[in-house]
Design a protein around this motif. Structure first.
Motif, PDB file in Angstrom:
ATOM      1  N   ARG A 101     -30.649 105.167  12.876  1.00  0.00           N
ATOM      2  CA  ARG A 101     -30.485 103.924  12.109  1.00  0.00           C
ATOM      3  C   ARG A 101     -29.168 103.940  11.349  1.00  0.00           C
ATOM      4  O   ARG A 101     -28.488 102.904  11.226  1.00  0.00           O
ATOM      5  CB  ARG A 101     -31.666 103.772  11.142  1.00  0.00           C
ATOM      6  CG  ARG A 101     -31.585 102.577  10.189  1.00  0.00           C
ATOM      7  CD  ARG A 101     -31.666 101.251  10.930  1.00  0.00           C
ATOM      8  NE  ARG A 101     -31.463 100.132  10.052  1.00  0.00           N
ATOM      9  CZ  ARG A 101     -32.453  99.416   9.487  1.00  0.00           C
ATOM     10  NH1 ARG A 101     -33.720  99.748   9.699  1.00  0.00           N
ATOM     11  NH2 ARG A 101     -32.190  98.370   8.736  1.00  0.00           N
ATOM     12  N   TYR A 102     -28.780 105.096  10.839  1.00  0.00           N
ATOM     13  CA  TYR A 102     -27.514 105.225  10.115  1.00  0.00           C
ATOM     14  C   TYR A 102     -26.340 104.796  11.001  1.00  0.00           C
ATOM     15  O   TYR A 102     -25.486 104.007  10.584  1.00  0.00           O
ATOM     16  CB  TYR A 102     -27.348 106.665   9.655  1.00  0.00           C
ATOM     17  CG  TYR A 102     -26.045 106.956   8.937  1.00  0.00           C
ATOM     18  CD1 TYR A 102     -25.885 106.623   7.603  1.00  0.00           C
ATOM     19  CD2 TYR A 102     -24.980 107.566   9.606  1.00  0.00           C
ATOM     20  CE1 TYR A 102     -24.694 106.890   6.933  1.00  0.00           C
ATOM     21  CE2 TYR A 102     -23.793 107.833   8.947  1.00  0.00           C
ATOM     22  CZ  TYR A 102     -23.653 107.495   7.617  1.00  0.00           C
ATOM     23  OH  TYR A 102     -22.468 107.753   6.967  1.00  0.00           O
ATOM     24  N   LEU A 103     -26.303 105.287  12.230  1.00  0.00           N
ATOM     25  CA  LEU A 103     -25.199 104.960  13.134  1.00  0.00           C
ATOM     26  C   LEU A 103     -25.231 103.496  13.561  1.00  0.00           C
ATOM     27  O   LEU A 103     -24.186 102.853  13.688  1.00  0.00           O
ATOM     28  CB  LEU A 103     -25.244 105.874  14.358  1.00  0.00           C
ATOM     29  CG  LEU A 103     -24.946 107.353  14.094  1.00  0.00           C
ATOM     30  CD1 LEU A 103     -25.089 108.164  15.372  1.00  0.00           C
ATOM     31  CD2 LEU A 103     -23.548 107.525  13.512  1.00  0.00           C
ATOM     32  N   VAL A 104     -26.423 102.959  13.782  1.00  0.00           N
ATOM     33  CA  VAL A 104     -26.524 101.548  14.160  1.00  0.00           C
ATOM     34  C   VAL A 104     -26.056 100.663  13.008  1.00  0.00           C
ATOM     35  O   VAL A 104     -25.307  99.696  13.213  1.00  0.00           O
ATOM     36  CB  VAL A 104     -27.973 101.200  14.568  1.00  0.00           C
ATOM     37  CG1 VAL A 104     -28.137  99.697  14.766  1.00  0.00           C
ATOM     38  CG2 VAL A 104     -28.352 101.932  15.855  1.00  0.00           C
ATOM     39  N   ASP A 105     -26.469 100.987  11.785  1.00  0.00           N
ATOM     40  CA  ASP A 105     -26.029 100.206  10.625  1.00  0.00           C
ATOM     41  C   ASP A 105     -24.512 100.242  10.473  1.00  0.00           C
ATOM     42  O   ASP A 105     -23.873  99.216  10.212  1.00  0.00           O
ATOM     43  CB  ASP A 105     -26.691 100.737   9.349  1.00  0.00           C
ATOM     44  CG  ASP A 105     -28.152 100.320   9.229  1.00  0.00           C
ATOM     45  OD1 ASP A 105     -28.557  99.363   9.910  1.00  0.00           O
ATOM     46  OD2 ASP A 105     -28.884 100.965   8.459  1.00  0.00           O
ATOM     47  N   LEU A 106     -23.917 101.427  10.620  1.00  0.00           N
ATOM     48  CA  LEU A 106     -22.462 101.539  10.495  1.00  0.00           C
ATOM     49  C   LEU A 106     -21.766 100.720  11.573  1.00  0.00           C
ATOM     50  O   LEU A 106     -20.757 100.051  11.306  1.00  0.00           O
ATOM     51  CB  LEU A 106     -22.038 103.008  10.595  1.00  0.00           C
ATOM     52  CG  LEU A 106     -22.338 103.907   9.394  1.00  0.00           C
ATOM     53  CD1 LEU A 106     -21.781 105.304   9.657  1.00  0.00           C
ATOM     54  CD2 LEU A 106     -21.731 103.348   8.110  1.00  0.00           C
ATOM     55  N   THR A 107     -22.274 100.779  12.799  1.00  0.00           N
ATOM     56  CA  THR A 107     -21.676 100.014  13.893  1.00  0.00           C
ATOM     57  C   THR A 107     -21.735  98.518  13.611  1.00  0.00           C
ATOM     58  O   THR A 107     -20.807  97.770  13.948  1.00  0.00           O
ATOM     59  CB  THR A 107     -22.400 100.326  15.210  1.00  0.00           C
ATOM     60  OG1 THR A 107     -22.329 101.731  15.462  1.00  0.00           O
ATOM     61  CG2 THR A 107     -21.769  99.576  16.384  1.00  0.00           C
TER      62      THR A 107
ATOM     63  N   VAL B 110     -23.087  97.255   8.283  1.00  0.00           N
ATOM     64  CA  VAL B 110     -24.135  97.026   7.287  1.00  0.00           C
ATOM     65  C   VAL B 110     -24.321  98.324   6.496  1.00  0.00           C
ATOM     66  O   VAL B 110     -24.221  99.414   7.060  1.00  0.00           O
ATOM     67  CB  VAL B 110     -25.466  96.628   7.974  1.00  0.00           C
ATOM     68  CG1 VAL B 110     -26.595  96.532   6.964  1.00  0.00           C
ATOM     69  CG2 VAL B 110     -25.297  95.309   8.725  1.00  0.00           C
ATOM     70  N   THR B 111     -24.576  98.214   5.187  1.00  0.00           N
ATOM     71  CA  THR B 111     -24.844  99.409   4.392  1.00  0.00           C
ATOM     72  C   THR B 111     -26.043 100.146   4.979  1.00  0.00           C
ATOM     73  O   THR B 111     -27.100  99.543   5.175  1.00  0.00           O
ATOM     74  CB  THR B 111     -25.141  99.043   2.929  1.00  0.00           C
ATOM     75  OG1 THR B 111     -24.046  98.305   2.394  1.00  0.00           O
ATOM     76  CG2 THR B 111     -25.369 100.296   2.097  1.00  0.00           C
ATOM     77  N   PRO B 112     -25.904 101.429   5.287  1.00  0.00           N
ATOM     78  CA  PRO B 112     -27.014 102.168   5.910  1.00  0.00           C
ATOM     79  C   PRO B 112     -28.303 102.074   5.109  1.00  0.00           C
ATOM     80  O   PRO B 112     -28.310 102.169   3.882  1.00  0.00           O
ATOM     81  CB  PRO B 112     -26.492 103.603   5.969  1.00  0.00           C
ATOM     82  CG  PRO B 112     -25.007 103.443   6.069  1.00  0.00           C
ATOM     83  CD  PRO B 112     -24.688 102.258   5.208  1.00  0.00           C
ATOM     84  N   LYS B 113     -29.385 101.889   5.820  1.00  0.00           N
ATOM     85  CA  LYS B 113     -30.699 101.631   5.225  1.00  0.00           C
ATOM     86  C   LYS B 113     -31.136 102.726   4.262  1.00  0.00           C
ATOM     87  O   LYS B 113     -31.754 102.441   3.234  1.00  0.00           O
ATOM     88  CB  LYS B 113     -31.726 101.500   6.361  1.00  0.00           C
ATOM     89  CG  LYS B 113     -33.135 101.187   5.928  1.00  0.00           C
ATOM     90  CD  LYS B 113     -33.291  99.734   5.593  1.00  0.00           C
ATOM     91  CE  LYS B 113     -34.752  99.350   5.453  1.00  0.00           C
ATOM     92  NZ  LYS B 113     -34.906  97.929   5.083  1.00  0.00           N
ATOM     93  N   LEU B 114     -30.822 103.983   4.582  1.00  0.00           N
ATOM     94  CA  LEU B 114     -31.350 105.067   3.766  1.00  0.00           C
ATOM     95  C   LEU B 114     -30.719 105.145   2.379  1.00  0.00           C
ATOM     96  O   LEU B 114     -31.219 105.880   1.520  1.00  0.00           O
ATOM     97  CB  LEU B 114     -31.190 106.410   4.468  1.00  0.00           C
ATOM     98  CG  LEU B 114     -29.799 107.003   4.672  1.00  0.00           C
ATOM     99  CD1 LEU B 114     -29.929 108.498   4.991  1.00  0.00           C
ATOM    100  CD2 LEU B 114     -29.057 106.325   5.809  1.00  0.00           C
ATOM    101  N   PHE B 115     -29.634 104.386   2.111  1.00  0.00           N
ATOM    102  CA  PHE B 115     -28.976 104.442   0.811  1.00  0.00           C
ATOM    103  C   PHE B 115     -29.349 103.294  -0.113  1.00  0.00           C
ATOM    104  O   PHE B 115     -28.960 103.307  -1.288  1.00  0.00           O
ATOM    105  CB  PHE B 115     -27.456 104.452   0.985  1.00  0.00           C
ATOM    106  CG  PHE B 115     -26.936 105.656   1.712  1.00  0.00           C
ATOM    107  CD1 PHE B 115     -27.302 106.934   1.331  1.00  0.00           C
ATOM    108  CD2 PHE B 115     -26.084 105.503   2.793  1.00  0.00           C
ATOM    109  CE1 PHE B 115     -26.829 108.047   2.006  1.00  0.00           C
ATOM    110  CE2 PHE B 115     -25.595 106.613   3.480  1.00  0.00           C
ATOM    111  CZ  PHE B 115     -25.975 107.886   3.087  1.00  0.00           C
ATOM    112  N   ILE B 116     -30.050 102.295   0.386  1.00  0.00           N
ATOM    113  CA  ILE B 116     -30.318 101.108  -0.421  1.00  0.00           C
ATOM    114  C   ILE B 116     -31.817 100.929  -0.625  1.00  0.00           C
ATOM    115  O   ILE B 116     -32.644 101.532   0.060  1.00  0.00           O
ATOM    116  CB  ILE B 116     -29.737  99.839   0.237  1.00  0.00           C
ATOM    117  CG1 ILE B 116     -30.335  99.624   1.628  1.00  0.00           C
ATOM    118  CG2 ILE B 116     -28.224  99.936   0.326  1.00  0.00           C
ATOM    119  CD1 ILE B 116     -29.880  98.343   2.291  1.00  0.00           C
TER     120      ILE B 116
END
Length: 239
Positions: A140-146, A149-155
């Motif tokens: 999910r982190y890589l998909v968000d960055l691509t 979008v702010t990565p889900k695990l930080f928000i």
């Protein structure tokens, strides 16, 4: 090339497949979609499906299983294609409900197999939980960055990271504490984490934010709460 299918491999393939399906659905959401091509959606599905297992294996100093067994790539592509076809044929209400369900379904698997592999490698329990969290969130982190979008695990979200911790801890309690086998421990941990995550998404349970600095509070001029704004909108009656 390794076509073996042991217990860990089967669980890992379930994790890769469900996460690939979820990643492809995510890439089609309005907050993530950036006019991706069909190939782009499939690639994002593969990234979301395989990145967690690859990150886990690298941390454990192993050759990533996804690079040895072709079943990982094949199933990830099939799952991403199925998500794309489902999204095309479904209405908006079904898309929202399906994404909630798919997210809850996909999240625990990599956390469980990450903790299991770490424990099998002889790492301490705390390290096993950490590897479980990394495994579950890397895709999910890589998909968000691509998708920029702010990565889900930080928000703030519906206990996204908390669910991965719960899944990993539940597995360790079952496997190391109660000495259950791989499948009983996995299924119990999955059910616990899935029910918690799905309930959090349906009921809006979210991880708490820290207090804001006074300077930031003074600079902000927040509007009324959401329910009050809704009540003030013209024609915004019930239903």
């Amino acid at each position: 090339m390794d076509w073996k299918f042991g217990d860990f491999t089967i669980i890992d393939l379930i994790a890769a497949t469900t996460n690939a399906f979820n990643a492809a659905l995510l890439a089609r959401r309005p907050d993530h979609y950036k006019h991706f091509t069909v190939v782009g959606i499939l690639l994002l599905g593969v990234i979301g499906g395989l990145a967690g297992g690859i990150a886990r294996d690298i941390l454990l100093l192993q050759t990533p299983a996804a690079l040895l067994n072709p079943a990982y790539l094949i199933l990830a592509l099939v799952a991403a294609g199925a998500a794309l076809a489902t999204d095309y044929r479904s209405g908006q209400a079904l898309r929202g409900g399906l994404f909630q369900f798919a997210t809850s379904l996909a999240l625990p698997w990599y956390a469980i197999i990450g903790a299991a592999e770490a424990m099998d490698a002889g790492l301490p329990h705390l390290a096993a939980v950490l590897i479980g969290v990394v495994s579950a969130t890397a895709g999910r982190y890589l998909v968000d960055l691509t998708c920029r979008v702010t990565p889900k695990l930080f928000i703030r979200s519906e206990w996204y990271v908390g669910t991965t911790v719960l899944a990993a801890v539940a597995y360790l309690v079952c496997a190391a504490g109660f000495r259950l086998g791989v499948w009983p421990a996995t299924l119990i941990a999955f059910v616990v984490a899935f029910v918690f995550r799905y309930a959090a998404m349906l009921r809006g349970w979210e991880e708490p934010e820290p207090w804001e600095p006074p300077e930031l509070q003074a600079a902000e001029n927040p509007g009324p709460p959401v329910h009050e704004r809704r009540d003030q909108e013209p024609g915004s009656g019930p239903g």
